[in-house]
Scaffold this active site. Structure first.
Site, PDB file in Angstrom:
ATOM      1  N   GLU A 143     -39.102  56.822  62.716  1.00 21.11           N
ATOM      2  CA  GLU A 143     -38.842  55.368  62.764  1.00 21.11           C
ATOM      3  C   GLU A 143     -39.307  54.699  61.470  1.00 21.11           C
ATOM      4  OE1 GLU A 143     -36.960  54.138  65.178  1.00 21.11           O
ATOM      5  OE2 GLU A 143     -36.988  56.171  65.966  1.00 21.11           O
ATOM      6  N   TRP A 158     -28.931  44.844  62.766  1.00 18.56           N
ATOM      7  CA  TRP A 158     -27.750  44.082  63.208  1.00 18.56           C
ATOM      8  C   TRP A 158     -26.457  44.762  62.794  1.00 18.56           C
ATOM      9  CZ3 TRP A 158     -26.728  40.558  66.703  1.00 18.56           C
ATOM     10  CH2 TRP A 158     -27.818  39.941  67.306  1.00 18.56           C
ATOM     11  N   ASN A 189     -37.436  47.607  70.703  1.00 20.71           N
ATOM     12  CA  ASN A 189     -36.284  48.068  69.925  1.00 20.71           C
ATOM     13  C   ASN A 189     -35.046  48.331  70.786  1.00 20.71           C
ATOM     14  OD1 ASN A 189     -34.988  49.098  67.460  1.00 20.71           O
ATOM     15  ND2 ASN A 189     -35.062  51.049  68.561  1.00 20.71           N
ATOM     16  N   TRP A 211     -22.070  39.019  63.644  1.00 18.94           N
ATOM     17  CA  TRP A 211     -23.431  39.556  63.592  1.00 18.94           C
ATOM     18  C   TRP A 211     -24.362  38.692  62.747  1.00 18.94           C
ATOM     19  CZ3 TRP A 211     -25.395  40.753  58.810  1.00 18.94           C
ATOM     20  CH2 TRP A 211     -24.493  41.028  57.786  1.00 18.94           C
TER      21      TRP A 211
HETATM   22  C1  LIG Z   1     -30.862  44.132  65.964  1.00 13.42           C
HETATM   23  C2  LIG Z   1     -32.182  44.664  65.440  1.00 13.42           C
HETATM   24  C3  LIG Z   1     -32.976  43.857  64.638  1.00 13.42           C
HETATM   25  C4  LIG Z   1     -34.201  44.356  64.149  1.00 13.42           C
HETATM   26  N1  LIG Z   1     -34.971  43.539  63.344  1.00 13.42           N
HETATM   27  C5  LIG Z   1     -36.125  44.012  62.820  1.00 13.42           C
HETATM   28  C6  LIG Z   1     -36.925  43.208  61.973  1.00 13.42           C
HETATM   29  O1  LIG Z   1     -36.579  42.076  61.636  1.00 13.42           O
HETATM   30  N2  LIG Z   1     -38.112  43.725  61.529  1.00 13.42           N
HETATM   31  C7  LIG Z   1     -38.526  44.987  61.858  1.00 13.42           C
HETATM   32  O2  LIG Z   1     -39.609  45.408  61.429  1.00 13.42           O
HETATM   33  N3  LIG Z   1     -37.769  45.779  62.638  1.00 13.42           N
HETATM   34  C8  LIG Z   1     -36.595  45.334  63.137  1.00 13.42           C
HETATM   35  N4  LIG Z   1     -35.847  46.140  63.952  1.00 13.42           N
HETATM   36  C9  LIG Z   1     -36.289  47.524  64.190  1.00 13.42           C
HETATM   37  C10 LIG Z   1     -37.175  47.745  65.426  1.00 13.42           C
HETATM   38  O3  LIG Z   1     -36.617  47.149  66.537  1.00 13.42           O
HETATM   39  C11 LIG Z   1     -38.602  47.239  65.229  1.00 13.42           C
HETATM   40  O4  LIG Z   1     -39.125  47.696  64.011  1.00 13.42           O
HETATM   41  C12 LIG Z   1     -39.516  47.742  66.361  1.00 13.42           C
HETATM   42  O5  LIG Z   1     -39.027  47.328  67.593  1.00 13.42           O
HETATM   43  C13 LIG Z   1     -40.920  47.232  66.130  1.00 13.42           C
HETATM   44  O6  LIG Z   1     -41.765  47.627  67.170  1.00 13.42           O
HETATM   45  P1  LIG Z   1     -42.952  48.649  66.910  1.00 13.42           P
HETATM   46  O7  LIG Z   1     -43.735  48.214  65.738  1.00 13.42           O
HETATM   47  O8  LIG Z   1     -43.655  48.831  68.190  1.00 13.42           O
HETATM   48  O9  LIG Z   1     -42.137  49.957  66.523  1.00 13.42           O
HETATM   49  P2  LIG Z   1     -42.538  51.490  66.577  1.00 13.42           P
HETATM   50  O10 LIG Z   1     -41.582  52.137  67.506  1.00 13.42           O
HETATM   51  O11 LIG Z   1     -43.966  51.710  66.782  1.00 13.42           O
HETATM   52  O12 LIG Z   1     -42.125  51.967  65.100  1.00 13.42           O
HETATM   53  C14 LIG Z   1     -43.048  51.926  64.008  1.00 13.42           C
HETATM   54  C15 LIG Z   1     -42.477  51.146  62.861  1.00 13.42           C
HETATM   55  O13 LIG Z   1     -41.301  51.766  62.365  1.00 13.42           O
HETATM   56  C16 LIG Z   1     -40.388  50.770  61.912  1.00 13.42           C
HETATM   57  N5  LIG Z   1     -39.181  50.855  62.733  1.00 13.42           N
HETATM   58  C17 LIG Z   1     -39.101  51.237  64.026  1.00 13.42           C
HETATM   59  N6  LIG Z   1     -37.813  51.244  64.433  1.00 13.42           N
HETATM   60  C18 LIG Z   1     -37.085  50.853  63.376  1.00 13.42           C
HETATM   61  C19 LIG Z   1     -35.698  50.664  63.160  1.00 13.42           C
HETATM   62  N7  LIG Z   1     -34.781  50.903  64.112  1.00 13.42           N
HETATM   63  N8  LIG Z   1     -35.290  50.222  61.960  1.00 13.42           N
HETATM   64  C20 LIG Z   1     -36.181  49.995  60.969  1.00 13.42           C
HETATM   65  N9  LIG Z   1     -37.507  50.169  61.108  1.00 13.42           N
HETATM   66  C21 LIG Z   1     -37.946  50.588  62.291  1.00 13.42           C
HETATM   67  C22 LIG Z   1     -41.065  49.434  62.101  1.00 13.42           C
HETATM   68  O14 LIG Z   1     -41.714  49.097  60.898  1.00 13.42           O
HETATM   69  C23 LIG Z   1     -42.061  49.734  63.212  1.00 13.42           C
HETATM   70  O15 LIG Z   1     -43.167  48.873  63.227  1.00 13.42           O
HETATM   71  C24 LIG Z   1     -34.606  45.665  64.457  1.00 13.42           C
HETATM   72  C25 LIG Z   1     -33.790  46.468  65.275  1.00 13.42           C
HETATM   73  C26 LIG Z   1     -32.596  45.966  65.761  1.00 13.42           C
HETATM   74  C27 LIG Z   1     -31.745  46.847  66.631  1.00 13.42           C
END
Ligand SMILES: Cc1cc2nc3c(=O)[nH]c(=O)nc-3n(C[C@H](O)[C@H](O)[C@H](O)COP(=O)(O)OP(=O)(O)OC[C@H]3O[C@@H](n4cnc5c(N)ncnc54)[C@H](O)[C@@H]3O)c2cc1C
Length: 465
Positions: free
Chosen positions: A274, A381, A340, A358
């Site tokens: 991730e 997005w 996510n 989008w």
């Molecule tokens: C439509 C959409 C919009 C999103 N907008 C953002 C946003 O503005 N900022 C953001 O940080 N993330 C975004 N994400 C990615 C993801 O949803 C979040 O990073 C995640 O939910 C954050 O929760 P966590 O820190 O517990 O993630 P964890 O599951 O603990 O993951 C650890 C870290 O990995 C990164 N990460 C995880 N999943 C993704 C992913 N799919 N894409 C990119 N990086 C990821 C993040 O930095 C996250 O903190 C988006 C995803 C979608 C589908």
């Protein structure tokens, strides 16, 4: 020699490449943060990010004070304030961490030229990512357009040349008598002081979160990461967004755990995947700054959107009649964060079921999210809308009901955020329209998913043809 460090999205003192670079080269320094009035006034800036930023700044200032200095705050335009501050302090060197994307790169380049004209040396440092876009290339030397081969090369590079956290930092002496504005409150800046329920900002809170995640949830991450009712992800995204913790520290701590406890290995691997998604989206934005406004796959800019305002408002308010969508949009409004899996579901619903551009969803998320990040938000997005790099194929359209049933099987997530559905049986909580028990005040679905799916397929196929 005197130097300035310009803090931006790197609000911490530990494992900080830029600070380490400055500390090596100057005898006296001042740390500065510029509250950019242009950005604060932008329609894309929302209350959760501003409040979290101010909290991180206050805690960074407290951490700096413990080390004999303090954060210099300036309000105004960085293009004016940074050269002015360099002049006032007699700084000969200015260091900052590199940022990516058209807006930041253009601004930084103009500031660099101005400072250099004034006789300052500027050094920019890689800090925000493990690898910048030109460090992860295909065998032919090209940037990747698809995540899986990108991640493979990223991992191969990391195995050969890991980027590790920096060691303890010895800070130079503070430049005496530096003028600073007072750190304003959110209210001073025209935002509410209340609103969304946000996590505590700052480096110590980030580290606590990382430790708590690695202490437990990471072991089951590969299984639980798709369950929005489970606290199974790290919730580090706001801290990574503002650099209250570095991505190197996260990866290093996770790898250390996997070495000490092999049972945690699969969870750690998935979690690092991730973090590599994050790097991938940063690379895409750096290579193709136009994606901030346009579809990565240009043909999709010809898609015919409906952009119905009533539907858009219902989506924003969490009143579409599809429980998992509404739960997600209400969680977003209440906390500035969404799981996510649910981000994917609500984004698919907006673009494919409602046929809303989008860019409108991206904008709403960016304003509302505490972790709103130009690269990850755009990437997420465009993925959901199937217009992006590693596009979800356009014919794969999430069914909000079956997604809810699969990832929130007992309805715990939906019940938490949509209290109107609390009394419905598990078997109906994701399809209240079939329930024998009424859910007073909860709307009927605003569209018919099967019908809208057919229409979306037609629209996407028309463009591809
Ligand atoms: C439509 C959409 C919009 C999103 N907008 C953002 C946003 O503005 N900022 C953001 O940080 N993330 C975004 N994400 C990615 C993801 O949803 C979040 O990073 C995640 O939910 C954050 O929760 P966590 O820190 O517990 O993630 P964890 O599951 O603990 O993951 C650890 C870290 O990995 C990164 N990460 C995880 N999943 C993704 C992913 N799919 N894409 C990119 N990086 C990821 C993040 O930095 C996250 O903190 C988006 C995803 C979608 C589908």
């Amino acid at each position: 020699m005197r130097g300035l460090f310009w803090f931006r999205s790197d609000l911490r003192l530990r494992d900080h490449r830029g600070l380490a670079a400055l500390a090596e080269r100057v005898d006296e320094w001042a740390p500065v943060f510029i509250l950019d009035e242009g950005l604060l006034d932008s329609a894309r800036t929302g209350e959760p990010r501003v409040r979290f930023l101010l909290d991180c700044l206050a805690r960074l200032d407290a951490d700096l004070r413990k080390r004999g200095t303090r954060l210099v705050v300036r309000c105004g335009s960085p293009e004016r304030e940074l050269p002015r501050h360099a002049h006032e302090t007699g700084a000969e060197r200015v260091v900052w961490s590199r940022d990516y994307g058209a807006f930041a790169s253009g601004r930084d380049e103009r500031i660099r030229q101005r400072l250099e004209r004034d006789g300052c040396r500027v050094e920019t440092v890689k800090d925000r990512v493990v690898y910048e876009s030109d460090e992860v290339r295909s065998a032919a030397g090209r940037p990747y357009a698809v995540y899986t081969p990108y991640a493979k090369t990223w991992r191969a590079r990391f195995a050969e040349e890991p980027e590790l956290p920096t060691g303890p930092l010895r800070l130079p002496r503070p430049i005496p008598r530096v003028r600073s504005d007072v750190l304003p409150s959110a209210k001073d800046l025209g935002f509410t002081d209340e609103g969304a329920e946000l996590p505590t900002g700052g480096e110590a809170a980030a580290r606590r979160r990382l430790d708590a995640f690695l202490d437990g949830p990471v072991a089951a991450y590969a299984r639980d990461r798709d369950r929005p009712a489970v606290d199974g992800t790290s919730r580090l995204s706001p801290y990574l967004r503002f650099g209250a913790i570095s991505v190197r520290t996260c990866i290093d701590a996770a790898h250390e755990l996997a070495c000490a406890d092999p049972a945690a290995g699969p969870g750690v691997r998935k979690w690092v995947d991730e973090l590599i998604w994050r790097e991938f989206y940063y690379a895409i934005l750096a290579e193709h700054p136009r994606v901030a406004r346009e579809s990565y796959r240009r043909e999709y800019d010809a898609l015919e959107w409906e952009n119905d305002d009533e539907c858009y408002q219902a989506w924003c308010a969490g009143r579409t009649g599809y429980p998992i969508v509404d739960a997600g949009m209400r969680q977003l409004a209440a906390t500035g964060w969404v799981h996510n899996r649910v981000r994917m579901i609500v984004a698919s619903f907006l673009t494919k079921d409602l046929l809303i551009d989008w860019r409108l969803g991206e904008h709403h998320f960016y304003r509302q999210l505490v972790d709103g990040d130009p690269a990850c938000n755009n990437g997420g997005w465009q993925w959901a809308a199937s217009t992006g790099t590693d596009a979800q194929p356009y014919f794969r359209i999430f069914n909000p009901t079956t997604q809810g049933e699969r990832y929130d099987p007992d309805g715990a997530y939906v019940r938490r955020w949509v209290p109107e559905l609390r009394d419905l049986p598990d078997s109906r909580v994701h399809k209240p329209w079939e329930s024998p028990i009424l859910a007073p005040g909860y709307p009927a679905p605003i569209v018919d998913h099967a019908e809208r799916r057919r229409l979306a397929l037609q629209r996407y196929e028309a463009v591809r043809a």
